[in-house]
Motif scaffolding. Structure first.
Motif, short mmCIF file in Angstrom:
data_model
loop_
_atom_site.label_atom_id
_atom_site.label_comp_id
_atom_site.label_asym_id
_atom_site.label_seq_id
_atom_site.Cartn_x
_atom_site.Cartn_y
_atom_site.Cartn_z
N SER A 190 0.83 -1.21 0.00
CA SER A 190 0.00 0.00 0.00
C SER A 190 0.86 1.26 0.00
CB SER A 190 -0.95 0.02 1.20
OG SER A 190 -1.98 -0.94 1.04
N ARG A 234 0.67 4.26 -2.68
CA ARG A 234 0.47 5.64 -2.26
C ARG A 234 1.60 6.55 -2.75
NH1 ARG A 234 -3.26 6.65 1.67
NH2 ARG A 234 -1.99 8.27 2.65
N ASP A 291 -6.70 0.33 -4.11
CA ASP A 291 -6.14 -0.13 -2.84
C ASP A 291 -7.16 -1.00 -2.10
OD1 ASP A 291 -4.59 -0.53 -0.65
OD2 ASP A 291 -4.61 1.54 0.05
N VAL A 315 -3.77 -3.28 -5.34
CA VAL A 315 -3.18 -3.84 -4.12
C VAL A 315 -4.19 -4.73 -3.42
CG1 VAL A 315 -2.57 -3.24 -1.74
CG2 VAL A 315 -1.43 -2.10 -3.64
#
Length: 370
Positions: free
Chosen positions: A44, A48, A159, A191
């Protein structure tokens, strides 16, 4: 459309906690790539950083040919879909989807065209006048996808978007997102901690552990040729069986000896010079549950591939049964057809498909041969 390049990327937080020590990854234009790994592995954080929500400590992050380390998230031509949907509760579905375009001062007719076209693709046309609280989890997730789609981004970042859904909805949404990628022909970076999602959706999978990439490859290659025990154990359900064994050479035939059994390795391994260096040493013998068969037709000519186990638990899964046993204190799981009708607390003969075995280094856990 855009490729993504991560070159020598590191991420260190205040206090010196480095979560990404040195990451290199090339994501192709229009590729659907999925980052998987256990909690805390850095997947993650990597996503990001691509989004611009986390700063890159060092290294180069490129989207297309443009270095974006210092580019604001809104200027990266990306759209992100979160686990929590992040919808505005006071706005209708229509307004949620149109909001980003309104901020850009896009013409109202163009906004209406895009919103309705995306709503049609996602089959949420009937919900445009509803507010998020009136929608199911699956419907909200489609709205979140729609809000990203209307922007026509070069890159979609997702995500763990399905982790809040129940099992049936997750399966439906998996196929919907896969079709979406095929239709949009846009780069998707996704993800998840769920390897089933990765195996069914990805063009390529990135397996991560402790901030390091372990292996990057297609789902099929990862499954059949894992580079180490971590990847072998993470990809596949139930996980691969790992059995400590001594590699021996008996009359010119390489074998793995464990728990009173001596299993001849397949022909392709007999001439492996690297494997021969391990004769007399303890190795880890890996075999997947589905490669342990309860049918004697799988018995080898020398009958060395039969093992007898006591089934402690037989877990009925519909078309298959998971058999849980132990071999000298090591857990062994077999996956056999349910028509075998094997029950808990019974004895069973299982036959190893030796053409599907993997041999790992006991100390480094790296694959020796498969």
């Amino acid at each position: 459309m855009a490729s993504i390049s991560l070159k020598n990327i590191t991420k260190t937080y205040e206090g010196g906690n480095t979560v990404i020590p040195n990451l290199n990854l090339e994501i192709k234009d229009k590729e659907f790539i999925i980052l998987v790994g256990p909690s805390g592995c850095g997947k993650s954080t990597t996503l990001r950083m691509i989004a611009g929500l986390e700063e890159v400590t060092s290294g180069d992050l490129l989207i297309g040919d443009r270095r974006v380390n210092d580019v604001a998230p809104k200027d990266r031509d990306i759209a992100m879909v979160f686990q929590s949907y992040a919808l505005y509760p006071h706005m209708t579905v229509y307004k949620n989807m149109a909001f980003a375009l309104e901020l850009r001062k896009v013409d109202k007719k163009e906004i209406d065209r895009k919103v309705r076209e995306v709503a049609r693709i996602l089959e949420i046309e009937d919900y445009l006048n509803r507010k998020p609280k009136a929608l199911s989890g699956g419907q909200r997730q489609r709205v979140a996808l729609g809000r990203a789609m209307v922007r026509d981004p070069a890159v979609f970042l997702l995500d763990e978007p399905l982790s809040n859904l129940d099992a049936k909805l997750r399966t439906e949404m998996r196929s919907q997102i896969t079709r979406l990628h095929q239709n949009l022909q846009t780069t998707f970076v996704y993800v998840t901690h769920d390897q089933a999602e990765a195996m069914t959706m990805a063009d390529r999978i990135v397996v991560m552990k402790d901030g390091y990439i372990q292996q990057v490859d297609t789902p099929t290659f990862l499954y059949e040729h894992p580079c180490n025990m971590f990847v072998a154990g993470f990809i596949g359900t139930p996980r691969m069986n790992f059995i400590d064994a001594v590699l021996s050479d008996k009359n010119g035939v390489l074998r793995v000896d464990f728990s009173g059994y001596s299993v001849a390795l397949p022909e392709r391994m007999q001439s492996d010079e690297n494997l021969k260096k391990y004769v007399g040493k303890t190795v880890v013998f890996g075999i997947r549950p589905e490669d342990l068969h309860a049918n004697e037709k799988y018995e080898n000519g020398d009958k060395s591939n039969r093992i007898d186990l006591h089934v402690e638990i037989a877990e009925m899964m519909g078309s298959e049964i998971f058999l849980y046993s132990e071999l000298d204190g090591e857990k062994v799981i077999a996956n056999v057809p349910s028509n075998k009708k094997i029950q808990s607390n019974t004895d069973v003969a299982l036959y190893l498909d030796t053409n599907r075995v993997h041999i790992f280094d006991k100390d480094t856990e790296v694959l020796i041969c498969d």
